[in-house]
Design a protein around this motif. Structure first.
Motif, PDB file in Angstrom:
ATOM      1  N   VAL A 156       0.811  -1.211   0.000  1.00  0.00           N
ATOM      2  CA  VAL A 156       0.000   0.000   0.000  1.00  0.00           C
ATOM      3  C   VAL A 156       0.848   1.267   0.000  1.00  0.00           C
ATOM      4  N   TRP A 157       2.126   1.155   0.363  1.00  0.00           N
ATOM      5  CA  TRP A 157       3.012   2.333   0.329  1.00  0.00           C
ATOM      6  C   TRP A 157       4.446   1.851   0.190  1.00  0.00           C
ATOM      7  N   THR A 158       5.251   2.604  -0.541  1.00  0.00           N
ATOM      8  CA  THR A 158       6.665   2.271  -0.686  1.00  0.00           C
ATOM      9  C   THR A 158       7.486   3.552  -0.753  1.00  0.00           C
ATOM     10  N   GLY A 159       8.686   3.487  -0.221  1.00  0.00           N
ATOM     11  CA  GLY A 159       9.597   4.636  -0.259  1.00  0.00           C
ATOM     12  C   GLY A 159      11.008   4.173  -0.575  1.00  0.00           C
ATOM     13  N   ASP A 160      11.699   4.923  -1.432  1.00  0.00           N
ATOM     14  CA  ASP A 160      13.066   4.609  -1.831  1.00  0.00           C
ATOM     15  C   ASP A 160      13.987   5.763  -1.474  1.00  0.00           C
ATOM     16  N   ALA A 161      15.180   5.434  -0.971  1.00  0.00           N
ATOM     17  CA  ALA A 161      16.268   6.410  -0.817  1.00  0.00           C
ATOM     18  C   ALA A 161      17.355   6.015  -1.796  1.00  0.00           C
ATOM     19  N   ILE A 162      17.769   6.938  -2.653  1.00  0.00           N
ATOM     20  CA  ILE A 162      18.636   6.625  -3.784  1.00  0.00           C
ATOM     21  C   ILE A 162      19.898   7.469  -3.728  1.00  0.00           C
ATOM     22  N   GLY A 163      21.041   6.834  -3.936  1.00  0.00           N
ATOM     23  CA  GLY A 163      22.307   7.560  -3.945  1.00  0.00           C
ATOM     24  C   GLY A 163      23.405   6.753  -4.585  1.00  0.00           C
ATOM     25  N   ARG A 164      24.563   7.363  -4.786  1.00  0.00           N
ATOM     26  CA  ARG A 164      25.707   6.668  -5.372  1.00  0.00           C
ATOM     27  C   ARG A 164      26.359   5.745  -4.345  1.00  0.00           C
ATOM     28  N   VAL A 165      26.840   4.616  -4.829  1.00  0.00           N
ATOM     29  CA  VAL A 165      27.483   3.627  -3.968  1.00  0.00           C
ATOM     30  C   VAL A 165      28.949   3.999  -3.792  1.00  0.00           C
ATOM     31  N   VAL A 166      29.372   4.049  -2.530  1.00  0.00           N
ATOM     32  CA  VAL A 166      30.763   4.357  -2.211  1.00  0.00           C
ATOM     33  C   VAL A 166      31.199   3.464  -1.056  1.00  0.00           C
ATOM     34  N   SER A 167      32.496   3.374  -0.869  1.00  0.00           N
ATOM     35  CA  SER A 167      33.042   2.622   0.261  1.00  0.00           C
ATOM     36  C   SER A 167      33.168   3.557   1.455  1.00  0.00           C
ATOM     37  N   ARG A 168      32.643   3.146   2.587  1.00  0.00           N
ATOM     38  CA  ARG A 168      32.683   3.966   3.799  1.00  0.00           C
ATOM     39  C   ARG A 168      33.039   3.056   4.972  1.00  0.00           C
ATOM     40  N   ASP A 169      33.495   3.664   6.072  1.00  0.00           N
ATOM     41  CA  ASP A 169      33.759   2.848   7.253  1.00  0.00           C
ATOM     42  C   ASP A 169      32.446   2.556   7.966  1.00  0.00           C
ATOM     43  N   ALA A 170      32.495   1.638   8.941  1.00  0.00           N
ATOM     44  CA  ALA A 170      31.273   1.147   9.581  1.00  0.00           C
ATOM     45  C   ALA A 170      30.493   2.262  10.268  1.00  0.00           C
ATOM     46  N   GLN A 171      31.184   3.177  10.924  1.00  0.00           N
ATOM     47  CA  GLN A 171      30.498   4.248  11.641  1.00  0.00           C
ATOM     48  C   GLN A 171      29.757   5.174  10.677  1.00  0.00           C
ATOM     49  N   GLN A 172      30.390   5.495   9.552  1.00  0.00           N
ATOM     50  CA  GLN A 172      29.732   6.341   8.555  1.00  0.00           C
ATOM     51  C   GLN A 172      28.552   5.629   7.917  1.00  0.00           C
ATOM     52  N   ARG A 173      28.707   4.330   7.650  1.00  0.00           N
ATOM     53  CA  ARG A 173      27.604   3.578   7.056  1.00  0.00           C
ATOM     54  C   ARG A 173      26.407   3.524   7.995  1.00  0.00           C
ATOM     55  N   ALA A 174      26.662   3.355   9.289  1.00  0.00           N
ATOM     56  CA  ALA A 174      25.567   3.325  10.259  1.00  0.00           C
ATOM     57  C   ALA A 174      24.811   4.655  10.260  1.00  0.00           C
ATOM     58  N   ALA A 175      25.562   5.761  10.232  1.00  0.00           N
ATOM     59  CA  ALA A 175      24.930   7.082  10.218  1.00  0.00           C
ATOM     60  C   ALA A 175      24.130   7.287   8.938  1.00  0.00           C
ATOM     61  N   GLU A 176      24.635   6.778   7.815  1.00  0.00           N
ATOM     62  CA  GLU A 176      23.952   6.954   6.545  1.00  0.00           C
ATOM     63  C   GLU A 176      22.694   6.084   6.461  1.00  0.00           C
ATOM     64  N   VAL A 177      22.743   4.890   7.062  1.00  0.00           N
ATOM     65  CA  VAL A 177      21.535   4.065   7.156  1.00  0.00           C
ATOM     66  C   VAL A 177      20.471   4.798   7.961  1.00  0.00           C
ATOM     67  N   ASP A 178      20.867   5.373   9.094  1.00  0.00           N
ATOM     68  CA  ASP A 178      19.923   6.131   9.924  1.00  0.00           C
ATOM     69  C   ASP A 178      19.285   7.268   9.121  1.00  0.00           C
ATOM     70  N   ALA A 179      20.143   8.011   8.391  1.00  0.00           N
ATOM     71  CA  ALA A 179      19.645   9.158   7.619  1.00  0.00           C
ATOM     72  C   ALA A 179      18.739   8.708   6.480  1.00  0.00           C
ATOM     73  N   SER A 180      19.039   7.560   5.865  1.00  0.00           N
ATOM     74  CA  SER A 180      18.222   7.072   4.752  1.00  0.00           C
ATOM     75  C   SER A 180      16.816   6.709   5.212  1.00  0.00           C
ATOM     76  N   ILE A 181      16.718   5.974   6.327  1.00  0.00           N
ATOM     77  CA  ILE A 181      15.395   5.589   6.832  1.00  0.00           C
ATOM     78  C   ILE A 181      14.615   6.818   7.285  1.00  0.00           C
ATOM     79  N   ALA A 182      15.285   7.752   7.941  1.00  0.00           N
ATOM     80  CA  ALA A 182      14.611   8.988   8.355  1.00  0.00           C
ATOM     81  C   ALA A 182      14.094   9.751   7.140  1.00  0.00           C
ATOM     82  N   ALA A 183      14.889   9.788   6.059  1.00  0.00           N
ATOM     83  CA  ALA A 183      14.467  10.503   4.858  1.00  0.00           C
ATOM     84  C   ALA A 183      13.259   9.831   4.215  1.00  0.00           C
ATOM     85  N   ILE A 184      13.258   8.502   4.194  1.00  0.00           N
ATOM     86  CA  ILE A 184      12.117   7.782   3.616  1.00  0.00           C
ATOM     87  C   ILE A 184      10.849   8.060   4.412  1.00  0.00           C
TER      88      ILE A 184
END
Length: 202
Positions: A156-184
Motif C-alpha cells: 500500500v506504500w513504498t519509499g526509496d532512498a537513492i544515492g551513489r554507492v561508495v566505500s565507507r567505514d562502519a560508523q559512517q555507514r551506520a549514520a547513513e543508514v539512519d539518515a536514509s530511513i529517516a528521509a524515507i
C-alpha cells in the motif's frame, strides 16, 4: 505510477558492500514514494515484519539489516503504530539493490587552431573554445521500504532512498543508514488509525 517495479536484489551477504552517499549532498538522498490510492490507512494500527524480509533472503541477518530494523521500528512507533507479531495490520519489508548508471556532461575546453592567411602568406593561431562531452559511469544504490496490507498481502506504500554507492567505514555507514530511513519516513504522511494524510517534507 505503478506499484510494481523490477529490482535487482542484493543478498544479505553483500549488503555491507554498498551504502548511500549522503554526506556529499546537504539535502540527503533522493527520495521517491508511491501510495495505493485505494488503500484506507485509517484501518491500520498494528504492524510486524514481512516474512521473509527481502534483504535477509539468504537466511540470516547482518548488522546493517538489524540497524535498518531498529530505525524502522522507531519510525513506526513515532507514528503510533503498535508492534504485533500475531495479528498485524501492516507488514514491513525492506530491500537493497544496485544498478550501473551513466551520466553525460560537458566540460569547457580551449584549443588553438592554425589557419593559413593568404594575405600575409603565413599561418596564424586562432584560439577556439568548445564543450567536450564526457561520460561518467557509477553504481547507484537504492534502499527501499514497503508497507504491505497483511490481510490482502498487498503493498500500500513504498519509499526509496537513492544515492551513489561508495566505500565507507562502519560508523559512517551506520549514520547513513539512519539518515536514509529517516528521509524515507519523512515522506510517509499517515498516523496509526488515521486516513487523513499529514503534510510531508519535499
Amino acid at each position: 505510477m505503478t506499484m510494481h517495479r523490477l529490482r535487482r536484489f542484493v543478498p544479505a551477504g553483500f549488503v555491507a558492500a554498498f551504502v548511500l552517499l549522503l554526506a556529499a549532498c546537504a539535502t540527503g538522498p533522493q527520495v521517491r514514494t508511491d501510495v495505493d490510492p485505494q488503500a484506507n490507512f485509517g484501518q491500520y494500527r498494528t504492524w510486524s515484519w514481512y516474512e521473509p524480509i527481502a534483504m535477509e533472503e539468504s537466511g540470516y541477518s547482518n548488522w546493517i539489516s538489524e540497524r535498518i530494523k531498529m530505525n524502522i521500528q522507531r519510525e513506526m512507533e513515532a507514528r503510533g503504530y503498535r508492534y504485533s507479531a500475531e495479528s498485524p495490520d501492516l507488514r514491513v519489508n525492506f530491500q537493497g539493490y544496485m544498478q550501473e548508471r551513466s551520466q553525460v556532461y560537458t566540460q569547457p575546453r580551449q584549443d588553438v587552431r592554425f589557419y593559413y592567411d593568404y594575405r600575409f602568406r603565413r599561418y596564424v593561431a586562432v584560439p577556439v573554445w568548445y564543450d567536450e562531452a564526457r561520460v561518467s559511469r557509477y553504481t547507484e544504490g537504492t534502499l527501499s521500504v514497503d508497507l504491505v496490507d497483511a490481510r490482502r498481502n498487498h503493498m500500500v506504500w513504498t519509499g526509496d532512498a537513492i544515492g551513489r554507492v561508495v566505500s565507507r567505514d562502519a560508523q559512517q555507514r551506520a549514520a547513513e543508514v539512519d539518515a536514509s530511513i529517516a528521509a524515507i519516513f519523512s515522506r510517509f504522511p499517515f498516523q496509526a488509525g488515521s486516513s487523513q494524510p499529514l503534510p510531508v517534507q519535499r
